[in-house]
Scaffold this motif. Structure first.
Motif, PDB file in Angstrom:
ATOM      1  N   ARG A  76       6.937  58.212  18.921  1.00  0.00           N
ATOM      2  CA  ARG A  76       6.560  58.330  20.163  1.00  0.00           C
ATOM      3  C   ARG A  76       7.357  57.932  21.281  1.00  0.00           C
ATOM      4  O   ARG A  76       7.574  58.433  22.391  1.00  0.00           O
ATOM      5  CB  ARG A  76       5.020  58.008  20.184  1.00  0.00           C
ATOM      6  N   GLU A 131       1.081  60.863  30.165  1.00  0.00           N
ATOM      7  CA  GLU A 131       1.443  60.112  28.903  1.00  0.00           C
ATOM      8  C   GLU A 131       0.661  59.348  28.483  1.00  0.00           C
ATOM      9  O   GLU A 131      -0.039  58.551  29.256  1.00  0.00           O
ATOM     10  CB  GLU A 131       2.836  59.675  29.254  1.00  0.00           C
ATOM     11  N   PRO A 132       0.347  59.110  27.159  1.00  0.00           N
ATOM     12  CA  PRO A 132      -0.545  57.878  26.546  1.00  0.00           C
ATOM     13  C   PRO A 132      -0.167  56.627  27.045  1.00  0.00           C
ATOM     14  O   PRO A 132       0.978  56.327  27.407  1.00  0.00           O
ATOM     15  CB  PRO A 132      -0.231  58.033  25.010  1.00  0.00           C
ATOM     16  N   THR A 134       0.182  53.644  26.190  1.00  0.00           N
ATOM     17  CA  THR A 134       1.333  53.086  25.440  1.00  0.00           C
ATOM     18  C   THR A 134       2.679  53.286  25.753  1.00  0.00           C
ATOM     19  O   THR A 134       3.792  52.505  26.020  1.00  0.00           O
ATOM     20  CB  THR A 134       1.189  52.918  23.829  1.00  0.00           C
ATOM     21  N   VAL A 135       2.900  54.554  25.731  1.00  0.00           N
ATOM     22  CA  VAL A 135       4.038  55.232  25.980  1.00  0.00           C
ATOM     23  C   VAL A 135       4.643  54.908  27.226  1.00  0.00           C
ATOM     24  O   VAL A 135       5.794  54.520  27.744  1.00  0.00           O
ATOM     25  CB  VAL A 135       4.429  56.623  25.824  1.00  0.00           C
ATOM     26  N   ASP A 158      -3.636  53.293  25.150  1.00  0.00           N
ATOM     27  CA  ASP A 158      -4.038  54.812  25.155  1.00  0.00           C
ATOM     28  C   ASP A 158      -5.688  54.806  25.466  1.00  0.00           C
ATOM     29  O   ASP A 158      -6.356  54.186  24.694  1.00  0.00           O
ATOM     30  CB  ASP A 158      -3.722  55.252  23.789  1.00  0.00           C
ATOM     31  N   THR A 162      -7.319  59.615  24.019  1.00  0.00           N
ATOM     32  CA  THR A 162      -5.926  60.112  24.208  1.00  0.00           C
ATOM     33  C   THR A 162      -4.861  59.430  23.345  1.00  0.00           C
ATOM     34  O   THR A 162      -5.244  58.400  22.593  1.00  0.00           O
ATOM     35  CB  THR A 162      -5.622  59.767  25.883  1.00  0.00           C
ATOM     36  N   GLY A 163      -3.643  59.777  23.053  1.00  0.00           N
ATOM     37  CA  GLY A 163      -2.780  59.201  22.676  1.00  0.00           C
ATOM     38  C   GLY A 163      -3.380  59.102  20.991  1.00  0.00           C
ATOM     39  O   GLY A 163      -3.585  59.937  20.383  1.00  0.00           O
ATOM     40  N   THR A 164      -3.123  57.876  20.634  1.00  0.00           N
ATOM     41  CA  THR A 164      -3.752  57.611  19.176  1.00  0.00           C
ATOM     42  C   THR A 164      -4.943  56.830  19.005  1.00  0.00           C
ATOM     43  O   THR A 164      -5.501  56.156  18.399  1.00  0.00           O
ATOM     44  CB  THR A 164      -2.546  56.992  18.194  1.00  0.00           C
ATOM     45  N   PRO A 167      -7.988  60.506  19.432  1.00  0.00           N
ATOM     46  CA  PRO A 167      -7.882  61.443  20.446  1.00  0.00           C
ATOM     47  C   PRO A 167      -8.783  62.624  20.344  1.00  0.00           C
ATOM     48  O   PRO A 167      -9.404  63.107  19.269  1.00  0.00           O
ATOM     49  CB  PRO A 167      -6.310  62.149  20.176  1.00  0.00           C
ATOM     50  N   ASN A 381       2.636  62.754  19.876  1.00  0.00           N
ATOM     51  CA  ASN A 381       1.260  62.636  20.950  1.00  0.00           C
ATOM     52  C   ASN A 381       0.577  63.971  21.059  1.00  0.00           C
ATOM     53  O   ASN A 381       1.366  65.052  21.216  1.00  0.00           O
ATOM     54  CB  ASN A 381       2.126  62.372  22.413  1.00  0.00           C
ATOM     55  N   ARG A 384      -2.072  67.286  25.522  1.00  0.00           N
ATOM     56  CA  ARG A 384      -2.798  66.524  26.788  1.00  0.00           C
ATOM     57  C   ARG A 384      -3.706  67.338  27.517  1.00  0.00           C
ATOM     58  O   ARG A 384      -4.532  66.810  28.180  1.00  0.00           O
ATOM     59  CB  ARG A 384      -1.606  66.316  27.955  1.00  0.00           C
TER      60      ARG A 384
END
Length: 517
Positions: A76, A131-132, A134-135, A158, A162-164, A167, A381, A384
């Motif tokens: 990611r 974007e999540p 973390t990213v 996140d 969302t993200g991990t 989600p 990911n 969205r």
């Protein structure tokens, strides 16, 4: 503490501070300095207002277990994972799910990431539909001044759903495609209404109590749990887009735990959903106007009239959608969704111009990449769009299709590129469960100074709405960047320097400070 306490006496000039920090000029813009109160005396632009920010406390007794990021997280992050200067590490925390119908029952697992070598944690929250976290935090860390990361390490989270972080992935692929691809010029909304109903139905069936627990109020509680597990008494944080909205909720719920907060492009807290959608369309139009001016100045491939180039592409794909190598169709809705995504990244405007030009030539591959994250898994990911729909949990407003159809017609005339798209988005909540309580307007009473950054041509969180956030907060301090893109942090050297001085040296800029384009 009244807002006037942070404006009354200047303690120095902002210009020398920012010139030293980022070699950029600060001063009055050609427009009036934005008023942030109802007549109280203001500090002059370029000065610093007094204000007491809490000290920076090093973590004590942190319970977050940081470890090397696994293969999925590294995928990611892409090239950022190999950036040794960022010292990226991954972790996970657990908090109560706290669903409205089952308070205190169940839990939610939240992915977190740290980047940087400083001693003080600086939490980062992104848009729920972006974007999540973390990213986004890793990317932001790679763009911020190295000096900032000597004091802080960024902690991206996140957000729930969302993200991990457990989600929300409940909308069928074909339904996502129908929603994203729907023609934004159409006021015949039966097809979109049906797709929105199917999306809501599937999410309710798939997620049950978890669905209603995905909102900004409970995300603020997740942030406080993260603060506790990081081992710090005060939260220092950056909110981007509606991540800022979560931080205003946090400031109201946990005023005594607020440290140094920076809100970068905040949604308007005073408008109802229809008003916010209309303002969003106006902001998107302004962003494309700024993009077009930049495009012409660079002699970009869209020629002398970039607006007409986009209008022509929309008519072209209405007549015959483009089919990309992966089999996905690029329709008028997909084109505008992709352009809107591309406008958010000021540094990526040249690439966006190339993508529009190639699509006009029959190759929609590059433009399709901007839309792809809404539709399905990209770089590990999740899609969205599903997270974007959870924003319905923050409002009780559900407008009838007939009213929205009228808005599509009206706004398409006033805001020809994006008016219809933003009006249609109001339909997506039509079948969504109505929450028992909407989010209250923020106040920020009892919180220390909060730095609010606005951007003149922001396609996601328009400048006027961000300025209203600063006015709404008892201790809000506004710095306005006269540039374009979503958010000013790491895009404007001047605004970035103001944030750096605020975060690291407790220097509060004068309310209404303007940064050049």
């Amino acid at each position: 503490m009244p807002r006037q306490a942070f404006r009354g006496r200047a303690i120095g000039l902002l210009l020398p501070v920012l010139l030293t920090a980022a070699a950029c000029a600060v001063g009055p813009s050609v427009r009036p300095v934005i008023a942030v109160n109802d007549g109280s005396p203001q500090a002059k632009p370029g000065e610093q207002a007094t204000g007491s920010l809490p000290p920076l406390d090093k973590p004590s007794g942190s319970t977050v277990s940081w470890s090397e990021c696994g293969g999925g997280a590294r995928a990611r992050l892409g090239e950022l994972a190999a950036n040794t200067a960022l010292a990226v590490r991954c972790g996970r925390i657990i908090n109560e799910l706290d669903a409205p119908n089952s308070p205190g029952v169940g839990d939610v697992a939240l992915s977190v990431l740290r980047a940087g070598t400083g001693d003080i944690p600086l939490v980062v929250l992104n848009d729920v539909a972006g974007e999540p976290g973390t990213v986004y935090a890793a990317k932001l860390a790679s763009k911020l001044p190295p000096e900032l990361l000597k004091t802080f390490f960024l902690v991206g989270m996140d957000r729930r759903g969302t993200g991990t972080s457990d989600p929300a992935q409940c909308v069928p692929d074909q339904v996502r495609a129908r929603i994203v691809g729907f023609d934004p010029a159409s006021s015949q909304l039966d097809g979109l209404l049906d797709a929105a109903h199917k999306a809501s139905q599937e999410c309710v069936l798939d997620m049950d109590d978890r669905l209603a627990a995905l909102d900004s109020w409970r995300t603020a509680a997740d942030v406080d749990e993260l603060r506790k597990q990081l081992g710090v008494p005060k939260l220092n944080a950056i909110g981007h887009g509606d991540g800022s909205r979560v931080l205003t909720v946090y400031a109201d719920r946990y005023a005594d735990r607020v440290g140094r907060l920076v809100l970068d492009g905040s949604p308007d807290p005073t408008l109802d959903p229809a008003g916010a959608a209309q303002a969003g369309a106006v902001g998107a139009e302004a962003a494309y106007t700024a993009f077009a001016a930049d495009c012409k100045a660079r002699a970009c491939p869209l020629g002398g009239d970039p607006r007409q180039a986009l209008t022509g592409l929309l008519e072209q794909v209405r007549a015959k959608p483009l089919v990309n190598p992966n089999g996905a169709q690029l329709t008028a809705g997909g084109v505008l969704q992709g352009v809107l995504t591309g406008l958010a990244d000021r540094s990526g405007w040249p690439a966006l111009a190339e993508a529009i030009s190639k699509a006009a030539g029959g190759d929609g591959t590059a433009l399709g990449r901007y839309t792809a994250p809404l539709l399905g898994v990209v770089n590990g990911n999740p899609a969205r769009l599903d997270a974007q729909l959870t924003q319905c949990n923050d409002t009780q407003t559900r407008l009838p299709p007939e009213q929205i159809s009228g808005m599509v017609k009206d706004w398409s005339g006033k805001m020809p590129l994006f008016g219809g798209l933003f009006a249609q988005r109001l339909l997506l909540c039509s079948s969504w469960p109505v929450p028992a309580k909407p989010l209250a307007a923020p106040s920020g009473h009892g919180a220390p100074p909060i730095l609010v950054l606005s951007t003149a041509s922001d396609p996601v969180t328009p400048e006027e709405g961000t300025a209203r956030t600063a006015r709404q907060l008892a201790s809000g301090v506004l710095v306005s960047w006269q540039g374009g893109g979503h958010g000013a942090l790491a895009q404007s050297p001047c605004a970035t320097a103001a944030a750096q001085q605020f975060l690291t040296n407790a220097l509060v800029p004068a309310d209404g400070t303007a940064c050049p384009p």
